[in-house]
Design an enzyme around this catalytic site. Structure first.
Site, PDB file in Angstrom:
ATOM      1  N   LYS A  47       0.846  -1.082   0.133  1.00 29.49           N
ATOM      2  CA  LYS A  47       0.023  -0.064   0.011  1.00 29.49           C
ATOM      3  C   LYS A  47       0.957   1.332   0.163  1.00 29.49           C
ATOM      4  CE  LYS A  47      -3.812  -1.963   2.671  1.00 29.49           C
ATOM      5  NZ  LYS A  47      -4.905  -1.648   1.520  1.00 29.49           N
TER       6      LYS A  47
ATOM      7  N   ARG B 224     -10.251 -11.671   2.387  1.00 27.86           N
ATOM      8  CA  ARG B 224     -10.856 -12.864   1.780  1.00 27.86           C
ATOM      9  C   ARG B 224     -10.134 -14.020   1.906  1.00 27.86           C
ATOM     10  NH1 ARG B 224     -11.680  -9.600  -3.641  1.00 27.86           N
ATOM     11  NH2 ARG B 224     -11.223  -7.965  -2.121  1.00 27.86           N
TER      12      ARG B 224
HETATM   13  N1  BES Z   1      -8.020  -4.068   4.625  1.00 31.36           N
HETATM   14  C1  BES Z   1      -8.076  -3.423   3.205  1.00 31.36           C
HETATM   15  C2  BES Z   1      -9.435  -2.808   3.048  1.00 31.36           C
HETATM   16  C3  BES Z   1      -9.569  -1.329   3.311  1.00 31.36           C
HETATM   17  C4  BES Z   1      -8.667  -0.327   2.751  1.00 31.36           C
HETATM   18  C5  BES Z   1     -10.225  -0.866   4.632  1.00 31.36           C
HETATM   19  C6  BES Z   1      -8.975   0.963   3.313  1.00 31.36           C
HETATM   20  C7  BES Z   1     -10.326   0.420   4.824  1.00 31.36           C
HETATM   21  C8  BES Z   1      -9.628   1.528   4.101  1.00 31.36           C
HETATM   22  C9  BES Z   1      -8.289  -4.780   2.333  1.00 31.36           C
HETATM   23  O1  BES Z   1      -7.315  -5.716   2.793  1.00 31.36           O
HETATM   24  C10 BES Z   1      -7.599  -4.295   1.080  1.00 31.36           C
HETATM   25  O2  BES Z   1      -6.601  -4.021   0.789  1.00 31.36           O
HETATM   26  N2  BES Z   1      -8.564  -4.470   0.037  1.00 31.36           N
HETATM   27  C11 BES Z   1      -8.345  -3.971  -1.319  1.00 31.36           C
HETATM   28  C12 BES Z   1      -8.752  -4.947  -2.159  1.00 31.36           C
HETATM   29  C13 BES Z   1      -8.307  -4.807  -3.487  1.00 31.36           C
HETATM   30  C14 BES Z   1      -6.907  -5.088  -3.540  1.00 31.36           C
HETATM   31  C15 BES Z   1      -9.141  -5.526  -4.678  1.00 31.36           C
HETATM   32  C16 BES Z   1      -8.597  -2.637  -1.512  1.00 31.36           C
HETATM   33  O3  BES Z   1      -9.898  -2.317  -1.000  1.00 31.36           O
HETATM   34  O4  BES Z   1      -8.075  -1.778  -2.029  1.00 31.36           O
HETATM   35 MN    MN Z   2      -5.350  -5.527   1.936  1.00 32.18          MN
END
Ligand code: BES
Ligand code: MN
Ligand code: ZN
Length: 511
Positions: free
Chosen positions: A296, A370
């Site tokens: 990230k 997931r």
């Molecule tokens: N924990 C995150 C989701 C998240 C991101 C919650 C920002 C709150 C704020 C999750 O594990 C994630 O990174 N999801 C990705 C999925 C994507 C790679 C398909 C996302 O939401 O960007």
């Molecule tokens: Mn994630």
């Protein structure tokens, strides 16, 4: 450093007849904007020979949320009477009872926290049903009094709320309803407190091990709870290849936590109960989500310590239902690990085998929630559940869709979805139902495995739910995406304790 500075409030009731004789540091009463007094304020005014009304006339506009503290009112035993502005009467009464009570209680409590007093007697507001209103008041009071100081070198003693006891003043006939509501609200508030503190604790303290220890501690505190904390070897033996693939990237060892409340009935009763299996709550417990190899960006990455808020809400809900001694079986499952980049981490393109036997192509290592949840959902089958609800900070897309107002609710089961929506409305912890049409499943096609772990840029919250649905076919199932509601960013950064009220209310409604 101590992380369990649990602040628990005491709630009780007292009857209205003697409101002016209540010995308390502060007594809060509502006043409407047109100068009308609430029933409670009226009583106090009479005891004080019109002194309250005189002050209201002279200098209190009663805007919603405004407060004025009166000291040493003649004829009134309370050290202070706090006037709380309710705004215009028609507007106030047009609100749902719950939201009115919530506003009233949190204003009272905020006012009294700064007063530094120890007792508050909130007088009642017109309207029914009292049990729900008392519950809401207790939740609001508990939430307003929350204070985090677990990781400060020198906790600021003055910033700690001094308010310890709240008495709700009600008509004698209503006392038992109010007591029941306060009991429920207090349990929910205590559960939220645990959930918030776990969320707020940093990733270097609140590790998977720490979550396991917290579950054990809960089970020591409440007789109705049994806990099993599985370690890496045991998780391997089970065959949770998807969960373990995420855990492998971190030096922090994973935990799979199994909580049980109630249950283990005598053999005869057991058969009768088999028809209605337990409710299973499944929590995402990523104690820090760096994204892994699909790392990230740095800005706000600290907030990914909150990626275990689903797990924390399961623990908080168990605290509430154990305190309430709910008379049926509930199972909690928590898949806890870190998502980190390393030489052993998942790589884009890797294929892993889940506990269900289905293979998964990991196209983005940041879609890890997931990957841990799918194995927990398969594990849930062994309980022959009557319903499974997973709770996860699953997608940024859900934050885009619903913001911080509503939790995303995904389910193909209308009865379960409706029950959860109703529980959310009742507890002021609302969810909004999202679509789950089969057509979205196409986005999860992989050329190299049974399913891909991402579905492309469109409808990201929906495809995440669709992914989970492939592992939740054996029972009625719902998914709560709390990515937008579990915590707040910015200058008020902090965990909210949601959706503990929704989940506890749902369980209360079932019982
Ligand atoms: N924990 C995150 C989701 C998240 C991101 C919650 C920002 C709150 C704020 C999750 O594990 C994630 O990174 N999801 C990705 C999925 C994507 C790679 C398909 C996302 O939401 O960007
Ligand atoms: Mn994630
Ligand atoms: Zn995550």
């Amino acid at each position: 450093m101590s992380h369990s500075g649990t602040f628990l409030m005491e709630f009780s009731t007292q009857t209205t007849a003697s409101a002016h004789q209540i010995k308390t540091a502060a007594l809060a009463v509502g006043v409407y904007a047109d100068g009308q007094l609430s029933a409670a304020a009226e009583l106090i005014d009479r005891a004080a020979n019109g002194a309250l009304r005189a002050v209201v006339k002279a200098e209190f506009r009663a805007r919603p949320g405004a407060t004025l503290v009166l000291r040493n009112l003649p004829g009134v035993t309370a050290q202070r009477v706090v006037l709380v502005g309710l705004g215009k009467r028609e507007e106030y009464c047009a609100r749902t009872h719950a939201s009115a009570e919530q506003a009233f209680a949190s204003v009272c409590v905020s006012a009294l926290l700064t007063e530094g007093v120890s007792t508050l007697a909130a007088l009642d507001i017109p309207g029914t049903p009292l049990r729900a209103r008392a519950r809401t008041a207790a939740i609001a009071a508990g939430s307003a009094a929350y204070h985090y100081d677990a990781t400060f070198g020198k906790p600021d003693r003055d910033a700690r709320p001094k308010l310890r006891k709240i008495t709700q003043v009600v008509a004698r006939a209503d006392a038992s309803q109010a007591q029941q509501g306060l009991r429920e609200g207090a349990a929910i508030a205590n559960g939220m407190e645990l959930t918030r503190t776990l969320g707020n604790l940093p990733g270097n303290i609140c590790t998977p091990t720490y979550l396991g220890e917290t579950a054990r501690k809960l089970a020591r505190e409440f007789k109705s709870l049994k806990v099993e904390v599985l370690e890496r070897k045991q998780i391997e033996a089970l065959g949770m290849g998807s969960f373990l693939s995420v855990a492998r990237g971190s030096d922090e060892p994973p935990r799979f936590i199994v909580l049980r409340h109630g249950g283990a009935p005598a053999t005869a009763a057991k058969k009768a109960k088999a028809a209605t299996g337990p409710v299973v709550l499944v929590g995402k417990g990523i104690t820090f989500d760096s994204g892994g190899i699909s790392i990230k960006p740095a800005a706000t990455m600290d907030e990914m310590k909150y990626d275990m808020c689903g797990a924390a809400s399961v623990l908080g809900t168990f605290r509430a239902l154990a305190e309430l001694e709910l008379p049926f079986e509930v199972v909690g499952l928590i898949a806890a690990c870190e998502n980190m980049p390393s030489g052993r981490a998942n790589k884009p393109g890797d294929v892993v085998t889940s506990l269900s036997g289905q293979t998964i192509e990991i196209l983005n290592t940041d879609a890890e929630g997931r990957l841990v949840l799918c194995d927990a959902l398969t594990y849930a089958e062994r309980f022959k559940p009557s319903a499974v609800i997973d709770i996860a900070t699953l997608t940024g897309a859900c934050v885009v869709a619903l913001g911080g107002v509503n939790t995303g609710l995904f389910s193909k089961d209308d009865a379960l979805a409706d029950a959860l929506l109703a529980a959310g409305r009742q507890s002021l912890d609302t969810a909004w139902r999202m679509p789950m049409d089969d057509a979205y499943q196409e986005q999860l096609k992989s050329n190299f495995a049974d399913i891909a772990n991402i579905g492309g840029p469109q409808a990201g919250a929906v495809t995440a739910a669709c992914f989970l649905s492939r592992f939740a076919k054996a029972y009625p199932w719902a998914h709560l995406d709390i990515a937008g509601t579990a915590w707040k960013g910015g200058k008020d950064k902090g965990a909210t304790g949601r959706p503990v009220p929704l989940l506890t209310q749902y369980l209360l409604d079932r019982g």
